[in-house]
Design an enzyme around this catalytic site. Structure first.
Site, PDB file in Angstrom:
ATOM      1  N   ARG A  29      -0.002  -1.159  -4.786  1.00 21.28           N
ATOM      2  CA  ARG A  29      -1.154  -2.037  -4.535  1.00 21.28           C
ATOM      3  C   ARG A  29      -0.799  -3.474  -4.854  1.00 21.28           C
ATOM      4  NH1 ARG A  29      -5.942  -0.729  -3.473  1.00 21.28           N
ATOM      5  NH2 ARG A  29      -6.908  -2.432  -4.626  1.00 21.28           N
TER       6      ARG A  29
ATOM      7  N   HIS B 100      12.219  -3.766  -5.442  1.00 26.89           N
ATOM      8  CA  HIS B 100      11.990  -3.601  -4.001  1.00 26.89           C
ATOM      9  C   HIS B 100      13.278  -3.069  -3.356  1.00 26.89           C
ATOM     10  CE1 HIS B 100      10.126  -4.290  -0.136  1.00 26.89           C
ATOM     11  NE2 HIS B 100      11.277  -4.804   0.274  1.00 26.89           N
TER      12      HIS B 100
HETATM   13  C1  GRF Z   1      11.225   2.477  -4.996  1.00 26.14           C
HETATM   14  O1  GRF Z   1      12.010   2.589  -3.842  1.00 26.14           O
HETATM   15  C2  GRF Z   1      10.910   1.032  -5.281  1.00 26.14           C
HETATM   16  O2  GRF Z   1      11.905   0.156  -4.886  1.00 26.14           O
HETATM   17  C3  GRF Z   1       9.672   0.808  -4.448  1.00 26.14           C
HETATM   18  O3  GRF Z   1       8.954   2.022  -4.534  1.00 26.14           O
HETATM   19  C4  GRF Z   1       9.843   3.090  -4.812  1.00 26.14           C
HETATM   20  C5  GRF Z   1       9.361   3.747  -6.056  1.00 26.14           C
HETATM   21  O4  GRF Z   1      10.076   4.904  -6.378  1.00 26.14           O
HETATM   22  N1  GRF Z   1       8.949  -0.335  -4.915  1.00 26.14           N
HETATM   23  P1  GRF Z   1       9.813   5.649  -7.743  1.00 26.14           P
HETATM   24  O5  GRF Z   1       8.317   5.964  -7.776  1.00 26.14           O
HETATM   25  O6  GRF Z   1      10.200   4.739  -8.865  1.00 26.14           O
HETATM   26  O7  GRF Z   1      10.623   6.896  -7.687  1.00 26.14           O
END
Ligand code: GRF
Length: 212
Positions: free
Chosen positions: A91, A109
């Site tokens: 969000r 990211h």
């Molecule tokens: C990851 O790929 C992160 O870069 C993105 O959302 C995903 C989260 O994965 N923002 P997790 O929930 O930490 O396994």
């Protein structure tokens, strides 16, 4: 000692990577004050509970964005959280929340920003045909995937990569990148010059200053 507030919405593998690094002494001077999810049945929430971490659910549905963020901030302040880690938190944060924790919110990211912002960054990279992509940890400002970059890791795209194989390699890189970036932020050993996060040279600590 810095107290981390970790915001998740799903799997929570980055949150788990942070928890393991703290437990194993690879990330020092930090503890996890609170894990918050806006999704009650997020798998990561269950993992956090299994580890004995403090958790809270703040369902965003039925709340205005800032109202929701104010509820989260109250819980984070109550636990004295001073660094906020977004770890798959799906969000946008309100400007109010960002100001509350100004310069102390990190996001990860799955691309080399500024390329491929927003959702499905790994798919965007694959479809664009880039030979190298990766992941970025950055400070959060009011624009999506935009604040000053703390660290990046390059992941090469193999000719036979699928969305799954590429995403898995990026995720593996994310887990170590988040720890090294957090270590820097927790140490406070950096300054921000414009958009550039500059690591201070600790080897010069105690050196004779000009004029001394
Ligand atoms: C990851 O790929 C992160 O870069 C993105 O959302 C995903 C989260 O994965 N923002 P997790 O929930 O930490 O396994």
């Amino acid at each position: 000692m810095k107290h981390l507030g970790i915001l998740i919405s799903g799997r929570g593998s980055n949150m788990l990577a942070i928890a393991s690094a703290i437990r194993e002494g690879r990330l020092s001077a930090a503890d996890i004050a609170l894990v918050i999810s806006n999704v009650a049945d997020a798998p990561g929430l269950e993992r956090a509970r299994e580890l004995g971490l403090a958790t809270a659910v703040f369902d965003h549905r039925g709340y205005k964005r800032e109202e929701h963020d104010r509820r989260m901030a109250a819980a984070l302040h109550e636990r004295s959280a001073d660094v906020i880690c977004l770890a798959g938190y799906m969000r946008l944060l309100s400007p109010w929340f960002i100001r509350q924790f100004e310069g102390r919110i990190l996001n990860i990211h799955p691309s080399l920003l500024p390329a491929f912002t927003g959702l499905d960054a790994q798919l965007q990279a694959l479809e664009y045909g880039v030979k190298h992509t990766g992941c970025t940890v950055h400070f959060v400002d009011e624009q999506l995937d935009h604040g000053p970059i703390i660290g990046q890791t390059v992941v090469s795209v193999a000719p036979d990569d699928t969305l799954q194989s590429l995403s898995e390699r990026i995720l593996e890189a994310e887990h170590s990148l988040y720890i090294s970036c957090l270590q820097l932020v927790v140490s406070g050993n950096y300054t921000i010059e414009g958009r550039r996060v500059v690591e201070l040279d600790t080897s010069r600590k105690g050196s004779v200053l000009p004029g001394w």
